[in-house]
Design an enzyme around this catalytic site. Structure first.
Site, PDB file in Angstrom:
ATOM      1  N   ARG A  20      43.430 -54.019 -18.774  1.00 33.34           N
ATOM      2  CA  ARG A  20      42.298 -53.520 -19.554  1.00 33.34           C
ATOM      3  C   ARG A  20      41.167 -53.055 -18.643  1.00 33.34           C
ATOM      4  NH1 ARG A  20      39.966 -51.240 -24.016  1.00 33.34           N
ATOM      5  NH2 ARG A  20      38.224 -52.451 -24.853  1.00 33.34           N
ATOM      6  N   ALA A  52      45.317 -95.400 -43.514  1.00 31.70           N
ATOM      7  CA  ALA A  52      45.666 -96.006 -42.222  1.00 31.70           C
ATOM      8  C   ALA A  52      46.355 -94.957 -41.362  1.00 31.70           C
ATOM      9  CB  ALA A  52      46.586 -97.207 -42.426  1.00 31.70           C
ATOM     10  N   PRO A 104      47.393 -92.746 -46.283  1.00 36.59           N
ATOM     11  CA  PRO A 104      46.073 -92.168 -46.575  1.00 36.59           C
ATOM     12  C   PRO A 104      44.915 -93.003 -46.026  1.00 36.59           C
ATOM     13  CG  PRO A 104      47.497 -91.969 -48.493  1.00 36.59           C
ATOM     14  CD  PRO A 104      48.263 -92.773 -47.482  1.00 36.59           C
ATOM     15  N   SER A 111      42.605 -88.057 -29.571  1.00 34.32           N
ATOM     16  CA  SER A 111      41.998 -88.088 -28.241  1.00 34.32           C
ATOM     17  C   SER A 111      41.153 -89.345 -28.057  1.00 34.32           C
ATOM     18  CB  SER A 111      41.137 -86.836 -28.028  1.00 34.32           C
ATOM     19  OG  SER A 111      41.939 -85.681 -27.914  1.00 34.32           O
ATOM     20  N   GLU A 157      50.116 -88.178 -32.953  1.00 34.07           N
ATOM     21  CA  GLU A 157      50.617 -89.035 -31.869  1.00 34.07           C
ATOM     22  C   GLU A 157      49.482 -89.745 -31.131  1.00 34.07           C
ATOM     23  OE1 GLU A 157      53.629 -89.825 -31.532  1.00 34.07           O
ATOM     24  OE2 GLU A 157      54.507 -88.326 -32.866  1.00 34.07           O
ATOM     25  N   GLN A 184      38.908 -65.159 -25.848  1.00 38.74           N
ATOM     26  CA  GLN A 184      37.643 -64.577 -25.397  1.00 38.74           C
ATOM     27  C   GLN A 184      37.879 -63.409 -24.445  1.00 38.74           C
ATOM     28  OE1 GLN A 184      34.990 -65.720 -26.827  1.00 38.74           O
ATOM     29  NE2 GLN A 184      33.446 -64.471 -25.805  1.00 38.74           N
TER      30      GLN A 184
END
Length: 387
Positions: free
Chosen positions: A272, A130, A128, A370, A367, A340
């Site tokens: 479309r 670290a 929690p 960023s 992991e 979008q």
């Protein structure tokens, strides 16, 4: 670096993709809507994965795995990454290669059963207080009478509820450094049900439905010395030696999901029609597709270059950090743009896009965030200049 695939690599890609599309895709809706991967379903798919030769394919041939080189392993991970995470991770097991660091007795007890699909593992590092700062962990191991007594809490522990044992990292001492005291870390094996260890359900997660996390609490949990993985106080060395490529694994699975999202976007843009023509002919849509494909290609090249360098023994932390950073941020971009292009339908669960969009969020956190990846990259750039 040869950018072409060998015949064996093509076969592995085709076999893995066929398994994902035929065996995993049909169950995605159930897992997404219930948030649960049923044990019966998981066991059934696991047996199919074993029969297909896809189970534990990340492991060396010498211990019963497929013996894939890193590039081929990443191609395999990329294909698996197309599917719901709980399905491909829980049913097509890839045991942690840190198990290869165990003693012969530990391999008999933990490694080989994992390769055969009889057991599964989980890694317990995060706490929690670290997350990325593993040196800040507060869970401790204290030697008493030849045993080690563990106290503390771990959280965000992926699939700990289903795992048969925990690979635990805890602070086992301190050492003086020029920057002050630094904690020493030791890794332990802890079997599920061991006295003093309690596993509780974790948090509800917006990403990867059906893939659970848990909270693990240790209260005077006594472990024998032969439960140590590697050497006392050498847990970081074990982790750094065996877990480095997990960043590339994350990158590769992101590539698979991004390819799937882009495929849906291209197909929709070609079919479309608005104002009497395909929407793909409008610059506002066509330029999105071009940017998505370019970003995906860049992430793909970074990931597989790092994988190739890993096999050559020349990979650096910077290489793997760049791949992980680019692939995870690219996935977020591609998923968002795919929605979008689809408009409102992109947010409906008739398509996998809203799932891919949700699932993408965690990839920039676990992991190594960023920000941590940028720190690794910038540090590598500045270090030669003494900065």
């Amino acid at each position: 670096m040869d950018f072409g695939l060998s015949e064996e690599q093509r076969l592995i890609v085709e076999t893995t993709r066929a398994f994902v599309e035929n065996e995993l895709y049909p169950h995605e809706a159930e897992v997404e809507r219930t948030g649960v991967l049923r044990k019966e379903l998981a066991d059934e798919l696991k047996q199919k994965a074993i029969a297909s030769g896809l189970y534990a394919a990340n492991m060396p041939e010498s211990v019963g795995g497929a013996g894939l080189d890193t590039v081929t392993w990443l191609l395999y991970e990329k294909e698996l990454g197309r599917a719901n995470y709980a399905l491909h991770w829980s049913c097509v097991g890839r045991p942690s290669n840190i198990l290869l660091a165990g003693t012969d007795a530990q391999k008999e007890k933990y490694l080989y059963p994992c390769i055969r699909g009889e057991k599964s593992d989980c890694l317990a590092m995060t706490e929690p207080g670290a997350g990325s700062d593993l040196r800040g962990m507060k869970a401790t191991a204290v030697e008493k009478g030849g045993d080690w007594v563990i106290n503390g809490t771990k959280h965000f522990i992926s699939h700990a509820l289903e795992a048969d044992f925990v690979i635990l990292f805890v602070a086992s001492g301190e050492e003086d450094t020029p920057r002050g005291k630094k904690k020493k870390i030791t890794a332990f094996f802890v079997d599920k049900g061991h006295p003093g260890m309690t596993i509780r359900e974790g948090y509800r997660n917006v990403s990867h439905r059906g893939y659970t996390n848990a909270i693990i609490e240790f209260d005077d949990c006594r472990l024998p010395a032969d439960a140590i993985l590697g050497e006392v106080h050498k847990g970081f060395e074990v982790a750094n030696t065996w877990l480095g490529a997990t960043r590339l694994q994350v990158a590769a699975t992101c590539l698979g999901r991004a390819e799937r999202a882009l495929g849906h976007a291209i197909e929709y843009a070609a079919q479309r029609q608005q104002f009497g023509q395909q929407i793909g002919k409008f610059q506002g849509v066509s330029f999105k597709l071009a940017d998505m494909a370019t970003e995906l290609k860049a992430a793909d090249l970074l990931t597989f270059e790092a994988g190739w360098k890993f096999d050559q023994g020349t990979v650096t932390d910077q290489d793997m950090a760049m791949a992980k950073l680019k692939a995870t941020e690219m996935l977020a971009f591609v998923a968002d743009e795919a929605i979008q292009i689809h408009g409102g339908m992109g947010l409906m669960d008739d398509l996998p896009l809203e799932r891919i969009w949700r699932d993408a969020r965690v990839e920039r956190i676990w992991e190594g965030t960023s920000e941590i990846q940028r720190h690794i990259i910038s540090r590598a750039l500045l270090r030669p200049h003494g900065a």
